[in-house]
Write an enzyme that holds these catalytic residues in place. Structure first.
Site, PDB file in Angstrom:
ATOM      1  N   ASP A   1       0.845  -1.196   0.000  1.00  0.00           N
ATOM      2  CA  ASP A   1       0.000   0.000   0.000  1.00  0.00           C
ATOM      3  C   ASP A   1       0.885   1.252   0.000  1.00  0.00           C
ATOM      4  O   ASP A   1       0.621   2.225  -0.708  1.00  0.00           O
ATOM      5  CB  ASP A   1      -0.921  -0.008   1.229  1.00  0.00           C
ATOM      6  CG  ASP A   1      -1.656  -1.330   1.354  1.00  0.00           C
ATOM      7  OD1 ASP A   1      -2.402  -1.677   0.428  1.00  0.00           O
ATOM      8  OD2 ASP A   1      -1.460  -2.025   2.371  1.00  0.00           O
TER       9      ASP A   1
ATOM     10  N   HIS B   1      -4.772  -3.321   6.425  1.00  0.00           N
ATOM     11  CA  HIS B   1      -4.523  -3.598   4.999  1.00  0.00           C
ATOM     12  C   HIS B   1      -5.848  -4.086   4.409  1.00  0.00           C
ATOM     13  O   HIS B   1      -6.101  -5.275   4.268  1.00  0.00           O
ATOM     14  CB  HIS B   1      -3.436  -4.660   4.831  1.00  0.00           C
ATOM     15  CG  HIS B   1      -3.340  -5.174   3.424  1.00  0.00           C
ATOM     16  ND1 HIS B   1      -2.870  -4.412   2.387  1.00  0.00           N
ATOM     17  CD2 HIS B   1      -3.674  -6.368   2.872  1.00  0.00           C
ATOM     18  CE1 HIS B   1      -2.927  -5.112   1.267  1.00  0.00           C
ATOM     19  NE2 HIS B   1      -3.419  -6.304   1.539  1.00  0.00           N
TER      20      HIS B   1
HETATM   21  P1  NDP Z   1      -1.056 -15.865  -3.401  1.00  0.00           P
HETATM   22  O1  NDP Z   1       0.331 -16.333  -3.288  1.00  0.00           O
HETATM   23  O2  NDP Z   1      -1.429 -15.024  -4.562  1.00  0.00           O
HETATM   24  O3  NDP Z   1      -1.508 -15.078  -2.087  1.00  0.00           O
HETATM   25  C1  NDP Z   1      -1.207 -15.566  -0.802  1.00  0.00           C
HETATM   26  C2  NDP Z   1      -1.802 -14.678   0.234  1.00  0.00           C
HETATM   27  O4  NDP Z   1      -1.253 -13.370   0.152  1.00  0.00           O
HETATM   28  C3  NDP Z   1      -3.313 -14.489   0.131  1.00  0.00           C
HETATM   29  O5  NDP Z   1      -3.856 -14.573   1.431  1.00  0.00           O
HETATM   30  C4  NDP Z   1      -3.449 -13.114  -0.412  1.00  0.00           C
HETATM   31  O6  NDP Z   1      -4.618 -12.470   0.047  1.00  0.00           O
HETATM   32  C5  NDP Z   1      -2.287 -12.446   0.252  1.00  0.00           C
HETATM   33  N1  NDP Z   1      -1.955 -11.126  -0.249  1.00  0.00           N
HETATM   34  C6  NDP Z   1      -1.555 -10.087   0.516  1.00  0.00           C
HETATM   35  N2  NDP Z   1      -1.346  -9.011  -0.191  1.00  0.00           N
HETATM   36  C7  NDP Z   1      -1.636  -9.333  -1.449  1.00  0.00           C
HETATM   37  C8  NDP Z   1      -1.627  -8.601  -2.632  1.00  0.00           C
HETATM   38  N3  NDP Z   1      -1.323  -7.335  -2.683  1.00  0.00           N
HETATM   39  N4  NDP Z   1      -1.952  -9.224  -3.772  1.00  0.00           N
HETATM   40  C9  NDP Z   1      -2.300 -10.517  -3.737  1.00  0.00           C
HETATM   41  N5  NDP Z   1      -2.343 -11.247  -2.630  1.00  0.00           N
HETATM   42  C10 NDP Z   1      -2.023 -10.665  -1.496  1.00  0.00           C
HETATM   43  O7  NDP Z   1      -2.051 -17.091  -3.316  1.00  0.00           O
HETATM   44  P2  NDP Z   1      -1.990 -18.521  -4.018  1.00  0.00           P
HETATM   45  O8  NDP Z   1      -3.363 -19.051  -3.883  1.00  0.00           O
HETATM   46  O9  NDP Z   1      -1.302 -18.477  -5.326  1.00  0.00           O
HETATM   47  O10 NDP Z   1      -1.013 -19.313  -3.078  1.00  0.00           O
HETATM   48  C11 NDP Z   1      -1.284 -19.574  -1.751  1.00  0.00           C
HETATM   49  C12 NDP Z   1      -0.501 -20.795  -1.355  1.00  0.00           C
HETATM   50  O11 NDP Z   1      -0.597 -20.927   0.043  1.00  0.00           O
HETATM   51  C13 NDP Z   1      -1.032 -22.086  -1.979  1.00  0.00           C
HETATM   52  O12 NDP Z   1       0.060 -22.759  -2.566  1.00  0.00           O
HETATM   53  C14 NDP Z   1      -1.562 -22.870  -0.760  1.00  0.00           C
HETATM   54  O13 NDP Z   1      -1.348 -24.236  -0.873  1.00  0.00           O
HETATM   55  C15 NDP Z   1      -0.712 -22.273   0.321  1.00  0.00           C
HETATM   56  N6  NDP Z   1      -1.185 -22.401   1.688  1.00  0.00           N
HETATM   57  C16 NDP Z   1      -0.256 -22.853   2.587  1.00  0.00           C
HETATM   58  C17 NDP Z   1      -0.560 -22.981   3.905  1.00  0.00           C
HETATM   59  C18 NDP Z   1       0.488 -23.483   4.800  1.00  0.00           C
HETATM   60  O14 NDP Z   1       1.671 -23.415   4.459  1.00  0.00           O
HETATM   61  N7  NDP Z   1       0.143 -24.010   5.949  1.00  0.00           N
HETATM   62  C19 NDP Z   1      -1.892 -22.624   4.408  1.00  0.00           C
HETATM   63  C20 NDP Z   1      -2.780 -22.115   3.405  1.00  0.00           C
HETATM   64  C21 NDP Z   1      -2.417 -21.995   2.089  1.00  0.00           C
HETATM   65  P3  NDP Z   1      -5.995 -12.462  -0.797  1.00  0.00           P
HETATM   66  O15 NDP Z   1      -6.530 -13.864  -0.718  1.00  0.00           O
HETATM   67  O16 NDP Z   1      -6.823 -11.469  -0.087  1.00  0.00           O
HETATM   68  O17 NDP Z   1      -5.617 -12.080  -2.208  1.00  0.00           O
END
Ligand code: NDP
Length: 327
Positions: free
Chosen positions: A159, A187
């Site tokens: 931001d 945020h």
């Molecule tokens: P991303 O990598 O795109 O995003 C991950 C997180 O970052 C989301 O919560 C997203 O929020 C957040 N975020 C914060 N700022 C921003 C921004 N400016 N723009 C976009 N996102 C932002 O998500 P993916 O789905 O590609 O990947 C998530 C991964 O996490 C998956 O591989 C999943 O398996 C993993 N995962 C792992 C866990 C663990 O290690 N225990 C638990 C849960 C998930 P928002 O959703 O609001 O965009």
């Protein structure tokens, strides 16, 4: 040379993870003299994809990359870690209520807080990126009573960077000339990007922009930028979010520039009337590896209202996770 710093990234196989890991391994986060050992935490179904990313990291032959571990076990992922980037979170899906979202994230951030408490290095620093980032940080921190409050942060830096660019464009100035920007609060759509103290090449930005532009263009453009990126790319921002995480940790560990400050979500000590314990965006400097709130800024009536509105949302989220028994 120096021994490698362990850096843990959760959600390592996701979009942000993919944009983040290569830059950490290249030295962009901790500097060109610090070797890193990467620890990738993923949920079980995403382990194979994380292995693919690790293969690409291997193929870069980064001189600073001392090793990569991949696991679905939080305890081992955070064992001995000095930098924890909590990126993986449960995204909000259509029809999901806030309570469901918070509950799902409680299931992720509570055990991660416990694992950090149990095994992270004494110097651990944590940045929560996964949304709702401020409140996820609050959940994790509550379950890590031995980790000092000043080690917990949530990402406001994207931001902040977005706000710098919008002001630079408006004033037709290089972005590097804009300093002392602040993004207060959550945020989320209620965040308050504040130019009250910002400068362009050392002179007040406020003298060169009017209130009308601030209220009807600048603030909404910054606050809704994530949605605009999704609309344009067909996917949410990933590289810019990863870049902001790199900037945040870089400046935290290596220090902010003289005469400037950055925005970070930190555990409030009550400064600026923001209730103690909430994880909120503040103007901060860093030296010696810890963030300090920039004190003594004048807050006018407009800013007060905007800060209070965003902080009220954080307090609501805190009340919601409390009633769900997550903190
Ligand atoms: P991303 O990598 O795109 O995003 C991950 C997180 O970052 C989301 O919560 C997203 O929020 C957040 N975020 C914060 N700022 C921003 C921004 N400016 N723009 C976009 N996102 C932002 O998500 P993916 O789905 O590609 O990947 C998530 C991964 O996490 C998956 O591989 C999943 O398996 C993993 N995962 C792992 C866990 C663990 O290690 N225990 C638990 C849960 C998930 P928002 O959703 O609001 O965009």
């Amino acid at each position: 040379g120096p021994s490698p710093v362990k850096v843990t990234v959760t959600g390592a196989a996701g979009q942000i993870g993919y944009a983040l890991l290569f830059r950490i391994a290249s030295g962009a986060m901790l500097g060109p003299d610090t070797p890193v050992r990467l620890s990738l935490l993923e949920i079980t179904p995403a382990l194979k994809a994380a292995e693919g990313t690790a293969m690409e990291l291997d193929d870069c032959a980064f001189p600073l990359l001392a090793g990569i571990d991949i696991t679905d076990d939080a305890r081992s992922a955070f064992d001995g870690t000095s930098v924890a980037l909590l990126v993986g979170a449960r995204p909000r899906t259509a029809g999901m209520e806030r309570g469901d979202l918070l509950e799902a994230n409680g299931g992720i951030f509570k055990p991660q807080g416990e694992a950090i408490n149990a095994g992270a290095a004494d110097d651990v620093r944590i940045l929560v990126v996964g949304n709702p980032a401020n409140t996820n940080a609050l959940i994790a921190r509550t379950h890590a009573p031995d980790v000092p409050a000043d080690r917990w942060t949530a990402m406001m830096r994207l931001d902040h960077n977005r706000a710098l660019t919008q002001v630079a464009r408006r004033l037709d100035a290089p972005v590097a000339d804009i300093t002392r920007m602040t993004v207060w609060g959550n945020h989320s759509a209620t965040q308050y990007p504040d130019v009250s103290n910002a400068r362009v090449a050392g002179t007040p930005v406020r003298d060169r922009v009017d209130q009308e532009w601030l209220e009807s263009t600048f603030i909404p453009t910054v606050a809704k930028r994530g949605a605009a990126i999704i609309d344009a790319r067909g996917a949410s921002s990933a590289a810019s979010a990863a870049n902001a995480a790199i900037d945040h940790v870089h400046d935290w560990v290596l220090g902010t520039r003289d005469g400037d400050w950055v925005s970070a979500g930190i555990v409030s000590d009550g400064s600026y009337g923001i209730p103690e314990g909430l994880v909120a965006g503040f103007p901060v400097t860093s030296s010696g590896g810890s963030f300090q709130v920039v004190q003594g800024l004048e807050i006018d009536d407009f800013s007060r209202r905007r800060i209070d509105a965003s902080v009220a949302e954080l307090a609501d989220e805190q009340a919601a996770i409390r009633s769900l028994g997550l903190i």
